[in-house]
Write an enzyme that holds these catalytic residues in place. Structure first.
Site, PDB file in Angstrom:
ATOM      1  NE  ARG A 154       4.048  29.763   4.559  1.00 22.43           N
ATOM      2  CZ  ARG A 154       2.833  29.582   3.896  1.00 22.43           C
ATOM      3  NH1 ARG A 154       1.987  30.602   3.251  1.00 22.43           N
ATOM      4  NH2 ARG A 154       2.146  28.616   4.370  1.00 22.43           N
ATOM      5  NE  ARG A 174      -5.502  25.729   5.345  1.00 26.24           N
ATOM      6  CZ  ARG A 174      -4.717  26.983   5.150  1.00 26.24           C
ATOM      7  NH1 ARG A 174      -5.144  28.083   5.356  1.00 26.24           N
ATOM      8  NH2 ARG A 174      -3.791  26.750   4.329  1.00 26.24           N
ATOM      9  NE  ARG A 219       1.329  24.360   3.683  1.00 27.14           N
ATOM     10  CZ  ARG A 219       1.949  25.184   3.035  1.00 27.14           C
ATOM     11  NH1 ARG A 219       3.143  25.212   2.984  1.00 27.14           N
ATOM     12  NH2 ARG A 219       1.594  26.239   2.412  1.00 27.14           N
ATOM     13  NE  ARG A 267       4.126  29.827  -0.912  1.00 23.18           N
ATOM     14  CZ  ARG A 267       3.051  29.539  -0.713  1.00 23.18           C
ATOM     15  NH1 ARG A 267       2.066  29.896  -1.193  1.00 23.18           N
ATOM     16  NH2 ARG A 267       2.923  28.960   0.390  1.00 23.18           N
ATOM     17  CE  LYS A 281      -5.572  29.497  -0.122  1.00 24.55           C
ATOM     18  NZ  LYS A 281      -4.377  28.515  -0.738  1.00 24.55           N
TER      19      LYS A 281
END
Ligand code: AMP
Length: 219
Positions: free
Chosen positions: A164, A92, A175, A131, A17
């Site tokens: 992160r 969300r 998550r 990531r 996203k």
């Protein structure tokens, strides 16, 4: 090319996203409104809002709606958001989606729709754990699919690459569960109103971006 300028990017963590929202927003000339980025900025600058959000984020839980909504409401009053926005990681919850519709309507606008990026769960975990981002300029990388030219350093500014705090495997699992229970109901919410576009989120960044343009150009 699409003239839709108020778009929600929907999908699980790791669906792409953020990458697609940033590209699309640049192309449309509207801001990329990422609530995750806004929260990370507050945490990084140690504001009262950041201190409140931090514990939820570390656990992989959602920050309460009230906090999130007032932050977004403030962001949308900035002049650059008058022409639209690409929302990433927001809404969300169904309550957030309703509040977004209300805020846009109060200003004479409406959401054009939500794009659901569909990616299988095992791919999500691989995408997230690879990531990295630049601590200095926030540019994003992936160790496998878009690695930096020099390991651990940003191509753009030479800054150090980090991951992160909530991208470790346990928090990612949390998550994903939170996505399924709290955010997935938005698919039905937007589908009922005929405001949902489903699309395959697999493939290269360019391939997904091209697919996204096709989806947004549809009647
Ligand atoms: P993201 O960068 O979108 O993956 O968001 C990182 C974290 O920020 C999430 O796991 C939540 O803790 C928090 N967060 C981001 N957006 C929202 C939102 N719309 N509502 C509640 N919490 C959020």
């Amino acid at each position: 090319m699409s003239r839709r300028t108020r778009i929600v990017m929907l999908g699980p963590p790791g669906a792409g996203k953020g990458t697609q929202a940033a590209r699309l927003a640049t192309r449309l000339g509207v801001p990329h409104v990422s609530t995750g980025e806004l929260f990370r900025h507050h945490v990084g600058t140690d504001t009262a809002l950041g201190r409140e959000a931090d514990a939820y984020m570390r656990r992989g839980d959602l920050v309460p709606d009230g906090v999130t909504l007032s932050m977004v409401a403030e962001r949308l009053t900035a002049p650059d958001a008058a022409a639209g926005a690409v929302f990433d990681g927001f809404p969300r919850t169904v309550a957030q989606a309703i509040a977004l519709d209300q805020q846009l309507a109060a200003n004479g606008h409406a959401l054009d729709g939500a794009v659901l990026l569909e990616v299988p769960r095992d791919t999500l975990v691989a995408r997230i754990t690879g990531r990295r981002f630049c601590a200095q300029c926030q540019a994003t990388y992936h160790l496998e699919w878009s690695p930096p030219a020099v390991a651990d350093h940003c191509d753009r500014c030479g800054g150090d690459l980090r991951w992160r705090a909530d991208d470790d495997e346990a928090t990612v699992a949390r998550r994903l569960t939170v996505y399924e229970t709290e955010t997935f109901p938005l698919v039905a919410f937007y589908e009922t109103d005929h405001r949902l576009w489903r699309m395959d989120g697999l493939g290269s960044v360019d391939a997904v971006a091209a697919r996204l343009e096709e989806v947004l150009a549809r009647d």
